[in-house]
Design an enzyme around this catalytic site. Structure first.
Site, short mmCIF file in Angstrom:
data_model
loop_
_atom_site.label_atom_id
_atom_site.label_comp_id
_atom_site.label_asym_id
_atom_site.label_seq_id
_atom_site.Cartn_x
_atom_site.Cartn_y
_atom_site.Cartn_z
N LYS A 189 0.84 -1.20 0.00
CA LYS A 189 0.00 0.00 0.00
C LYS A 189 0.88 1.25 0.00
CE LYS A 189 -3.49 2.18 2.89
NZ LYS A 189 -4.44 2.02 4.00
N GLU B 36 10.48 -4.57 4.59
CA GLU B 36 10.59 -5.97 4.16
C GLU B 36 10.29 -6.09 2.67
OE1 GLU B 36 8.93 -4.79 6.69
OE2 GLU B 36 9.34 -5.98 8.51
N GLY C 118 -4.80 -2.23 5.20
CA GLY C 118 -4.03 -3.38 4.68
C GLY C 118 -4.70 -4.71 4.97
N ARG C 119 -5.17 -4.88 6.20
CA ARG C 119 -5.75 -6.18 6.57
C ARG C 119 -7.17 -6.36 6.05
NH1 ARG C 119 -4.53 -2.82 10.67
NH2 ARG C 119 -6.19 -2.05 12.02
N GLU D 55 -4.45 -7.17 14.85
CA GLU D 55 -3.96 -5.83 14.51
C GLU D 55 -5.13 -4.83 14.63
OE1 GLU D 55 -0.47 -4.92 11.61
OE2 GLU D 55 -2.27 -4.49 10.45
N HIS E 24 -4.28 -33.84 17.02
CA HIS E 24 -3.14 -34.63 17.50
C HIS E 24 -2.04 -33.72 18.03
CE1 HIS E 24 -4.78 -38.41 16.07
NE2 HIS E 24 -5.35 -37.64 15.16
N LYS F 111 9.62 -0.61 14.25
CA LYS F 111 10.20 -0.25 12.95
C LYS F 111 11.24 0.86 13.14
CE LYS F 111 6.01 -0.92 10.14
NZ LYS F 111 5.07 -0.25 9.28
O1 F6P Z 1 3.24 -3.02 9.79
C1 F6P Z 1 1.90 -3.25 9.68
C2 F6P Z 1 1.39 -2.92 8.32
O2 F6P Z 1 1.24 -1.55 8.19
C3 F6P Z 1 0.08 -3.64 8.05
O3 F6P Z 1 -1.01 -3.00 8.57
C4 F6P Z 1 0.10 -3.75 6.58
O4 F6P Z 1 -0.80 -4.72 6.15
C5 F6P Z 1 1.54 -4.12 6.34
O5 F6P Z 1 2.26 -3.36 7.29
C6 F6P Z 1 2.06 -3.90 4.96
O6 F6P Z 1 1.98 -2.58 4.56
P1 F6P Z 1 2.18 -2.14 3.06
O7 F6P Z 1 1.09 -2.76 2.24
O8 F6P Z 1 2.11 -0.66 3.04
O9 F6P Z 1 3.52 -2.63 2.59
#
Ligand code: F6P
Length: 562
Positions: A227, A233, A288-289, A374, A405, A525
């Site tokens: 987003k 990452e 995002g979620r 979240e 199990h 972060k």
């Molecule tokens: O760190 C949490 C978060 O902001 C989530 O809410 C989101 O889904 C994820 O990081 C990834 O964010 P982006 O789509 O901006 O890379």
């Protein structure tokens, strides 16, 4: 008349003025009444409740959006839900639902709407945000995704060397990974078998290495899904991917043939070298979620095709309509949310388990963890006041029968109350009827065993040794919901996800918390940036770090080597 801190128009801004704020949750008369009701009901066992009410199954079940819900195995009597519903009404749930669907800025700390329901609105509908209808934009992106998905699926999209795409790798994390990864796995029987879809999320280089080790770059397309297009990452993995493509195809390879982006950040996508004609947009009003049915679902659409994706959206829409228009007494997300509050706040359960009896839903618990935790892992109200009650529980789970199990021993014999959601399907394309009978028999048996257990007397009658009887007895009285659907189709998956989205929202309204922000992830972060600088610093000082972190940095540097 009670004043609610919400206004039904899209210019809604939360008013933190305490004179306008709603009464604190636990001071509401409905809460006090529920506390009294809990004292009376919690001592009654499910065996007793079933004996007292021969029509429990009929009274406590409903159908919605292709899903059947059995709520009868809950520690409630016929007066419990009306009291929980009275609490929901007092908290203004109806007004909040309307506010969400009509684009009010209910994400108060970020001053944004939470309009994920617009992502599945029909082309003919209108939803205004700040005076602009958002529906045409949604369908423009869906059409763009459709054209792209068809190009990839048909082999018309060619890589740098002219070969067709056989591997799609989604690079994203959190909401830009968990939803698409879950949906791809859930809908494998509907996916194009010739196309491999993989997901890279972890900044740990092993994730990228293992996901691409056996792939040919000439046939691989990366979807960089972020987003913000700034997430550490994802950007690290996107750079790894670009280097990997150039290593295999040469430094002058047309990277644009191997990368598309899903983002709200035009400039950053362009700066990365992705042609913005191949960028699929979405909006800041999609969290995002809550985004797996936006362009973030591009990998899903490539896998199952535009028609399959339309079915998925149809399932979401059915549940949206059910949630928006059905009286609370027969409203599945509302009832599930209220039962969650009943256990979380009155029985003081700490966790909730989700146990899908479908191998295809093996990533569903992980997806739900972000959606629920979240969203509702919050400790202050909208007005910034610390809550004096528990908010979101810890969600966890695994596909049945594997969990049986593993951790079910604790569910049956442990000292904690863990409310369970069982999810099952009547048909499975991979299974003979007998195969499916075996799987579902396990689901039904576990629900019954949890609810009714087996007394010591019954264990003895069955021939147990007296000394072993306490070990072999099951206390029972452990609640569960059973959700049953005909088959796991795109539409069923959409309904299921929307069910939990609305459950999360409903609980957030009652707890008076913002289910749509996520400030808690920020501190780590920021601190990581300081740590990474210290790890790379040729002359580290340890300054600015606590003694524990400084010692860990020093030890790591020694073991890592120069
Ligand atoms: O760190 C949490 C978060 O902001 C989530 O809410 C989101 O889904 C994820 O990081 C990834 O964010 P982006 O789509 O901006 O890379």
């Amino acid at each position: 008349m009670q004043r609610l801190p919400i206004i039904l128009d899209s210019h809604f801004v939360y008013n933190a003025d305490p004179t306008l704020a709603a009464p604190a949750l636990i001071e509401r008369p409905e809460w006090t009444a529920l506390q009294g009701h809990f004292e009376a009901v919690h001592a009654r066992s499910l065996r007793e409740l079933f004996q007292a009410d021969g029509e429990r199954e009929r009274h406590f079940s409903l159908e919605a959006a292709g899903l059947y819900f059995d709520f009868s195995k809950h520690r409630i009597d016929r007066s419990t839900l009306p009291q929980l519903i009275a609490l929901a009404r007092a908290c203004g749930l109806a007004e909040h639902i309307e506010a969400m669907f009509t684009g009010a800025k209910i994400n108060t700390s970020e001053k944004r709407a939470a309009l994920h329901t617009a992502l599945r609105a029909p082309r003919t509908s209108q939803i205004f945000l700040d005076g602009v209808d958002v529906v045409p934009g949604v369908h423009e992106v869906l059409d763009q995704m459709g054209r792209f998905a068809l190009e990839v699926r048909s082999g018309a999209w060619l890589g740098h060397t002219g070969r067709r795409i056989r591997n799609v790798v989604n690079i994203g994390i959190g909401g830009s990974d968990l939803g698409p990864a879950m949906a791809y796995e859930a809908l494998r029987p509907y996916s194009l078998p010739e196309l491999r879809v993989r997901f890279v999320a972890n900044v740990d280089a092993s994730d990228f290495a293992e996901s691409t080790r056996d792939l040919d770059a000439a046939e691989t397309l990366f979807i960089v899904a972020s987003k913000t297009f700034t997430t550490l990452e994802t950007m690290t993995n996107a750079h790894r991917a670009r280097a990997w493509v150039r290593t295999q195809l040469g430094p002058d390879a047309q990277v644009a043939r191997h990368f598309v982006a899903v983002s709200t950040n035009h400039e950053a996508v362009s700066a990365f070298g992705i042609d913005t004609a191949n960028m699929f947009g979405f909006w800041d009003w999609v969290g995002g979620r809550f985004s797996m049915d936006s362009a973030i679902g591009l990998s899903t659409m490539v896998a199952i095709g535009p028609a399959g994706f339309a079915e998925l959206l149809g399932g979401f829409r059915q549940m949206d309509e059910h949630f928006r228009h059905t009286p609370f007494e027969a409203n599945a997300p509302v009832i599930m949310a209220l039962l969650g509050i009943w256990y979380n706040n009155f029985f003081r359960a700490q966790t909730a388990a989700v146990l899908p009896y479908s191998q295809y839903l093996r990533h569903f618990p992980a997806y739900l963890q972000q959606l629920t935790m979240e969203s509702n892992g919050k400790h202050v109200t909208h007005a910034g006041k610390k809550v004096d009650y528990q908010t979101g529980p810890i969600y966890w789970g695994q596909q049945g029968t594997n969990g049986q199990h593993s951790f079910y021993e604790l569910l049956h014999q442990g000292t904690r109350l863990v409310p369970v959601d069982f999810i099952g399907f009547c048909r499975n394309p991979d299974a003979t009827p007998a195969d499916q009978d075996l799987l579902i028999a396990n689901l039904f048996a576990q629900g019954a065993a949890l609810a009714f257990g087996k007394t010591e007397a019954e264990v003895l009658t069955a021939g147990s040794d007296r000394a072993l009887a306490p070990h072999r007895a099951y206390e029972g009285n452990r609640p569960s919901t059973t959700i049953l659907a005909e088959t796991l189709s795109p539409a069923t998956l959409g309904s299921l996800v929307a069910l939990y989205e609305h459950l999360v929202f409903t609980q957030g309204v009652i707890w008076d918390i913002n289910s749509f922000d996520q400030w808690g992830v920020e501190l780590g972060k920021v601190l990581a940036q300081g740590v990474v600088a210290e790890l790379a610093n040729p002359s580290p000082t340890g300054a600015g770090h606590d003694v524990s972190t400084a010692a860990l940095i020093a030890r790591y540097r020694t073991l890592r080597g120069p």
